[in-house]
Design an enzyme around this catalytic site. Structure first.
Site, PDB file in Angstrom:
ATOM      1  N   ASN A 275       0.854  -1.197   0.000  1.00  0.00           N
ATOM      2  CA  ASN A 275       0.000   0.000   0.000  1.00  0.00           C
ATOM      3  C   ASN A 275       0.885   1.241   0.000  1.00  0.00           C
ATOM      4  O   ASN A 275       2.105   1.139   0.018  1.00  0.00           O
ATOM      5  CB  ASN A 275      -0.960  -0.029   1.198  1.00  0.00           C
ATOM      6  CG  ASN A 275      -0.214  -0.102   2.508  1.00  0.00           C
ATOM      7  OD1 ASN A 275       0.518   0.809   2.860  1.00  0.00           O
ATOM      8  ND2 ASN A 275      -0.371  -1.205   3.228  1.00  0.00           N
TER       9      ASN A 275
ATOM     10  N   ASP B 279      -4.219  -6.122   4.629  1.00  0.00           N
ATOM     11  CA  ASP B 279      -5.277  -6.938   5.232  1.00  0.00           C
ATOM     12  C   ASP B 279      -5.217  -8.394   4.785  1.00  0.00           C
ATOM     13  O   ASP B 279      -5.643  -9.282   5.504  1.00  0.00           O
ATOM     14  CB  ASP B 279      -6.651  -6.353   4.877  1.00  0.00           C
ATOM     15  CG  ASP B 279      -6.894  -5.048   5.606  1.00  0.00           C
ATOM     16  OD1 ASP B 279      -6.523  -4.978   6.796  1.00  0.00           O
ATOM     17  OD2 ASP B 279      -7.420  -4.097   4.998  1.00  0.00           O
TER      18      ASP B 279
ATOM     19  N   LYS C  27       8.672 -17.208 -10.371  1.00  0.00           N
ATOM     20  CA  LYS C  27       7.903 -16.108 -10.951  1.00  0.00           C
ATOM     21  C   LYS C  27       6.726 -16.671 -11.757  1.00  0.00           C
ATOM     22  O   LYS C  27       6.920 -17.572 -12.589  1.00  0.00           O
ATOM     23  CB  LYS C  27       8.829 -15.287 -11.854  1.00  0.00           C
ATOM     24  CG  LYS C  27       8.187 -14.053 -12.383  1.00  0.00           C
ATOM     25  CD  LYS C  27       9.150 -13.261 -13.244  1.00  0.00           C
ATOM     26  CE  LYS C  27       8.372 -12.205 -13.999  1.00  0.00           C
ATOM     27  NZ  LYS C  27       8.887 -11.966 -15.325  1.00  0.00           N
TER      28      LYS C  27
ATOM     29  N   PRO D 175      -3.324 -11.696  10.283  1.00  0.00           N
ATOM     30  CA  PRO D 175      -3.674 -11.502  11.700  1.00  0.00           C
ATOM     31  C   PRO D 175      -3.807 -10.017  11.977  1.00  0.00           C
ATOM     32  O   PRO D 175      -3.082  -9.203  11.392  1.00  0.00           O
ATOM     33  CB  PRO D 175      -2.465 -12.089  12.443  1.00  0.00           C
ATOM     34  CG  PRO D 175      -1.347 -12.074  11.462  1.00  0.00           C
ATOM     35  CD  PRO D 175      -1.975 -12.246  10.104  1.00  0.00           C
ATOM     36  N   ASP D 176      -4.734  -9.646  12.833  1.00  0.00           N
ATOM     37  CA  ASP D 176      -4.873  -8.240  13.219  1.00  0.00           C
ATOM     38  C   ASP D 176      -3.979  -8.009  14.441  1.00  0.00           C
ATOM     39  O   ASP D 176      -4.279  -8.482  15.548  1.00  0.00           O
ATOM     40  CB  ASP D 176      -6.342  -7.914  13.517  1.00  0.00           C
ATOM     41  CG  ASP D 176      -6.542  -6.417  13.637  1.00  0.00           C
ATOM     42  OD1 ASP D 176      -5.731  -5.764  14.323  1.00  0.00           O
ATOM     43  OD2 ASP D 176      -7.494  -5.896  13.028  1.00  0.00           O
ATOM     44  N   ILE D 177      -2.881  -7.300  14.218  1.00  0.00           N
ATOM     45  CA  ILE D 177      -1.866  -7.148  15.272  1.00  0.00           C
ATOM     46  C   ILE D 177      -2.417  -6.307  16.424  1.00  0.00           C
ATOM     47  O   ILE D 177      -2.292  -6.652  17.596  1.00  0.00           O
ATOM     48  CB  ILE D 177      -0.583  -6.515  14.683  1.00  0.00           C
ATOM     49  CG1 ILE D 177      -0.133  -7.346  13.466  1.00  0.00           C
ATOM     50  CG2 ILE D 177       0.521  -6.440  15.720  1.00  0.00           C
ATOM     51  CD1 ILE D 177       0.857  -6.661  12.566  1.00  0.00           C
TER      52      ILE D 177
ATOM     53  N   PHE E  40      -4.447   3.327  14.847  1.00  0.00           N
ATOM     54  CA  PHE E  40      -4.740   4.352  13.848  1.00  0.00           C
ATOM     55  C   PHE E  40      -5.904   3.838  13.012  1.00  0.00           C
ATOM     56  O   PHE E  40      -6.120   2.627  12.923  1.00  0.00           O
ATOM     57  CB  PHE E  40      -3.523   4.603  12.944  1.00  0.00           C
ATOM     58  CG  PHE E  40      -2.580   5.633  13.506  1.00  0.00           C
ATOM     59  CD1 PHE E  40      -1.821   5.354  14.640  1.00  0.00           C
ATOM     60  CD2 PHE E  40      -2.449   6.885  12.909  1.00  0.00           C
ATOM     61  CE1 PHE E  40      -0.960   6.309  15.168  1.00  0.00           C
ATOM     62  CE2 PHE E  40      -1.583   7.847  13.427  1.00  0.00           C
ATOM     63  CZ  PHE E  40      -0.838   7.560  14.557  1.00  0.00           C
TER      64      PHE E  40
ATOM     65  N   LYS F  33     -14.323   1.179  14.945  1.00  0.00           N
ATOM     66  CA  LYS F  33     -13.065   0.404  14.877  1.00  0.00           C
ATOM     67  C   LYS F  33     -12.413   0.323  16.266  1.00  0.00           C
ATOM     68  O   LYS F  33     -11.877  -0.708  16.655  1.00  0.00           O
ATOM     69  CB  LYS F  33     -12.126   1.082  13.879  1.00  0.00           C
ATOM     70  CG  LYS F  33     -11.126   0.160  13.234  1.00  0.00           C
ATOM     71  CD  LYS F  33     -10.340   0.854  12.133  1.00  0.00           C
ATOM     72  CE  LYS F  33     -10.877   0.597  10.752  1.00  0.00           C
ATOM     73  NZ  LYS F  33     -10.106   1.237   9.690  1.00  0.00           N
TER      74      LYS F  33
ATOM     75  N   LYS G  75     -11.706  -3.253  17.912  1.00  0.00           N
ATOM     76  CA  LYS G  75     -10.329  -3.712  18.144  1.00  0.00           C
ATOM     77  C   LYS G  75      -9.929  -3.616  19.610  1.00  0.00           C
ATOM     78  O   LYS G  75      -8.820  -3.987  19.982  1.00  0.00           O
ATOM     79  CB  LYS G  75      -9.358  -2.910  17.281  1.00  0.00           C
ATOM     80  CG  LYS G  75      -9.681  -2.995  15.788  1.00  0.00           C
ATOM     81  CD  LYS G  75      -8.454  -2.850  14.937  1.00  0.00           C
ATOM     82  CE  LYS G  75      -8.813  -2.901  13.469  1.00  0.00           C
ATOM     83  NZ  LYS G  75      -7.691  -3.298  12.637  1.00  0.00           N
TER      84      LYS G  75
HETATM   85  N1  CTP Z   1      -3.901  -3.182  12.050  1.00  0.00           N
HETATM   86  C1  CTP Z   1      -3.145  -4.217  12.538  1.00  0.00           C
HETATM   87  N2  CTP Z   1      -3.135  -5.418  11.881  1.00  0.00           N
HETATM   88  C2  CTP Z   1      -3.857  -5.594  10.757  1.00  0.00           C
HETATM   89  C3  CTP Z   1      -4.642  -4.534  10.242  1.00  0.00           C
HETATM   90  C4  CTP Z   1      -4.638  -3.330  10.907  1.00  0.00           C
HETATM   91  O1  CTP Z   1      -2.483  -4.041  13.546  1.00  0.00           O
HETATM   92  N3  CTP Z   1      -3.829  -6.769  10.149  1.00  0.00           N
HETATM   93  C5  CTP Z   1      -3.960  -1.932  12.800  1.00  0.00           C
HETATM   94  C6  CTP Z   1      -3.344  -0.733  12.085  1.00  0.00           C
HETATM   95  O2  CTP Z   1      -1.969  -0.602  12.402  1.00  0.00           O
HETATM   96  C7  CTP Z   1      -4.156   0.409  12.656  1.00  0.00           C
HETATM   97  C8  CTP Z   1      -5.539  -0.211  12.901  1.00  0.00           C
HETATM   98  O3  CTP Z   1      -5.308  -1.615  12.985  1.00  0.00           O
HETATM   99  O4  CTP Z   1      -3.671   0.830  13.916  1.00  0.00           O
HETATM  100  C9  CTP Z   1      -6.564   0.065  11.861  1.00  0.00           C
HETATM  101  O5  CTP Z   1      -6.064  -0.174  10.568  1.00  0.00           O
HETATM  102  P1  CTP Z   1      -6.953   0.146   9.300  1.00  0.00           P
HETATM  103  O6  CTP Z   1      -6.168  -0.176   8.085  1.00  0.00           O
HETATM  104  O7  CTP Z   1      -7.522   1.524   9.442  1.00  0.00           O
HETATM  105  O8  CTP Z   1      -8.171  -0.812   9.494  1.00  0.00           O
HETATM  106  P2  CTP Z   1      -8.406  -2.303   9.121  1.00  0.00           P
HETATM  107  O9  CTP Z   1      -8.306  -3.139  10.328  1.00  0.00           O
HETATM  108  O10 CTP Z   1      -7.549  -2.706   7.984  1.00  0.00           O
HETATM  109  O11 CTP Z   1      -9.956  -2.265   8.695  1.00  0.00           O
HETATM  110  P3  CTP Z   1     -10.622  -1.768   7.323  1.00  0.00           P
HETATM  111  O12 CTP Z   1      -9.684  -2.141   6.228  1.00  0.00           O
HETATM  112  O13 CTP Z   1     -11.879  -2.516   7.316  1.00  0.00           O
HETATM  113  O14 CTP Z   1     -10.830  -0.285   7.453  1.00  0.00           O
END
Ligand code: CTP
Length: 396
Positions: A208, A276, A286, A303-305, A323, A337, A341
């Site tokens: 990204n 994500d 390749k 995983p959502d950290i 954030f 959010k 979270k």
């Molecule tokens: N984050 C994380 N691990 C992930 C995704 C997000 O730790 N796999 C954390 C980001 O560092 C940030 C927060 O979650 O502090 C929100 O990230 P954001 O990209 O705004 O949200 P998403 O969880 O990706 O949700 P969405 O894409 O549905 O907006």
């Protein structure tokens, strides 16, 4: 100011050794005490007499100097300091540190100590880039050794590139940050930053537009308030901050593991733009264009950290800040959010392309906590970071 602080300054044998004399002067001017240790090779570049005169202290050189041992054993010498600075840190000294050698006074002190260590590398550009040196630097990073530089520029050997020792003033600034009795001194803060790269095959990845600028500014601002910062960063566009412990990662999985290994922490701030999704199985080779058309990528959720750390029963940091990167209904989405979270605060920003925030120099944030939402005026990412760091210090 550095009143009451003692720095053990290990001077390695390189042309940059002369700059360490200026460093001694700056530390003394700020009220700090310096004990210089010269390696044998350093004697070729600076004299013990000049180091001693500037430091107004004895200069240590030899492990087997019995007078030194009678006055102060090498163990005591390494422990009595608040910070050990190695400047210049030559390729040889770095290799010794990474390998755990103890065959002279400098390396023995570095092995015997439990005091924080800051290195300022200086060497020829080829030596700096050599895989052996890069391996050693990675080892020292993993050991929690802090580093400033090297800078890029013309070198004494006539080449150009990374390898010049940072300027004494820059090293001094990091020392001051490290030893400052700011409101966050003694606090361990984990900051995640930058994008993550999720490999598709050996040459392609999902990524990204995050530059890492906001996370980097935040880590700098927290360190300036005295925090001990572990900075877990994906492949960012901006250089990492100085004076913090940098842990480079690529993928979301690696970022999660790095954050887990950095725990416990008093505060954790998740500024990274974590991808994500990841590709379920990265292709070994390749992926080629073929008759079957475009490849179907099978994606899995990462995983959502932030959510993982917020939900920890043991070792949850006292303050967890996330954030929220949104492109519509910023406050409503970010408020939801924060609850989903389970973090304490969420810093929301509008990353629609027309705001120029993602990848830009400015940010306009709304800080949301259990009490409500507080919108701040648009400002430089550095100013937003300073204000956020001050709010964090106030909250503790
Ligand atoms: N984050 C994380 N691990 C992930 C995704 C997000 O730790 N796999 C954390 C980001 O560092 C940030 C927060 O979650 O502090 C929100 O990230 P954001 O990209 O705004 O949200 P998403 O969880 O990706 O949700 P969405 O894409 O549905 O907006």
């Amino acid at each position: 100011m550095l009143q009451g602080k003692r720095i053990l300054l290990i001077v390695g044998g390189g042309i940059a050794a002369f700059k360490s004399l200026e460093l001694i002067r700056l530390i003394r001017k700020a009220g700090g005490a310096v004990t210089p240790v010269l390696t044998k090779a350093a004697h070729e570049f600076v004299t013990p007499l000049s180091a001693s005169a500037l430091a107004a202290d004895k200069v240590y050189t030899d492990l087997f100097d019995l007078t030194d041992e009678a006055e102060m054993g090498h163990i005591e010498l390494s422990r009595s300091a608040d910070l050990i600075v190695v400047a210049p840190a030559t390729a040889d000294l770095i290799a010794k540190m990474a390998g755990g050698h103890a065959d002279d006074l400098a390396s023995t002190l570095l092995m015997a100590t439990d005091t924080p260590v800051l290195i300022a590398p200086a060497m020829n550009v080829r030596m700096w880039l050599h895989p052996a040196n890069q391996r050693n630097i990675a080892t020292l990073e993993a050991d929690g050794i802090q580093r400033i530089g090297p800078d890029e520029g013309d070198m004494a050997c006539g080449e150009y590139g990374p390898g010049r020792m940072s300027e004494p003033q820059a090293i001094f600034d990091v020392i001051q940050t490290q030893l400052s009795d700011g409101p966050l001194s003694g606090k361990h803060v984990i900051v995640t930053s930058g994008p993550t790269h999720e490999p598709i095959d050996p040459v392609r990845y999902i990524a990204n537009r995050s530059s890492g600028a906001q996370g980097t500014a935040l880590a700098t601002a927290l360190a300036r308030l005295g925090a001990n910062v572990t900075f877990v960063t994906g492949p960012a566009m901006v250089p990492p901050p100085q004076g913090v412990n940098v842990v480079p990662v690529e993928t979301a999985d690696q970022m999660l593991n790095a954050v887990k290994s950095a725990l416990p922490a008093d505060i954790a701030i998740f500024a990274a733009a974590v991808a994500d999704w990841r590709v379920v199985s990265e292709a070994k080779n390749k992926i080629k264009k073929g008759k079957t058309g475009a490849p179907k990528l099978n994606l899995d959720e990462n995983p959502d950290i932030l959510a993982t750390v917020s939900r920890l029963r043991k070792n949850r940091p006292d303050l967890v800040v996330g954030f929220a990167a949104e492109t519509e209904n910023v406050i409503a989405n970010a408020t939801a959010k924060r609850k989903r979270k389970r973090c304490d605060w969420i810093v929301a920003n509008d990353v629609s392309p027309e705001t120029g925030i993602m990848g830009g120099d400015e940010n306009a944030v709304t800080v949301i906590d259990a009490q409500g939402a507080e919108s701040w005026p648009r400002a430089s990412k550095t100013d937003v970071a300073r204000r956020l760091a001050a709010r964090i210090a106030d909250a503790l």
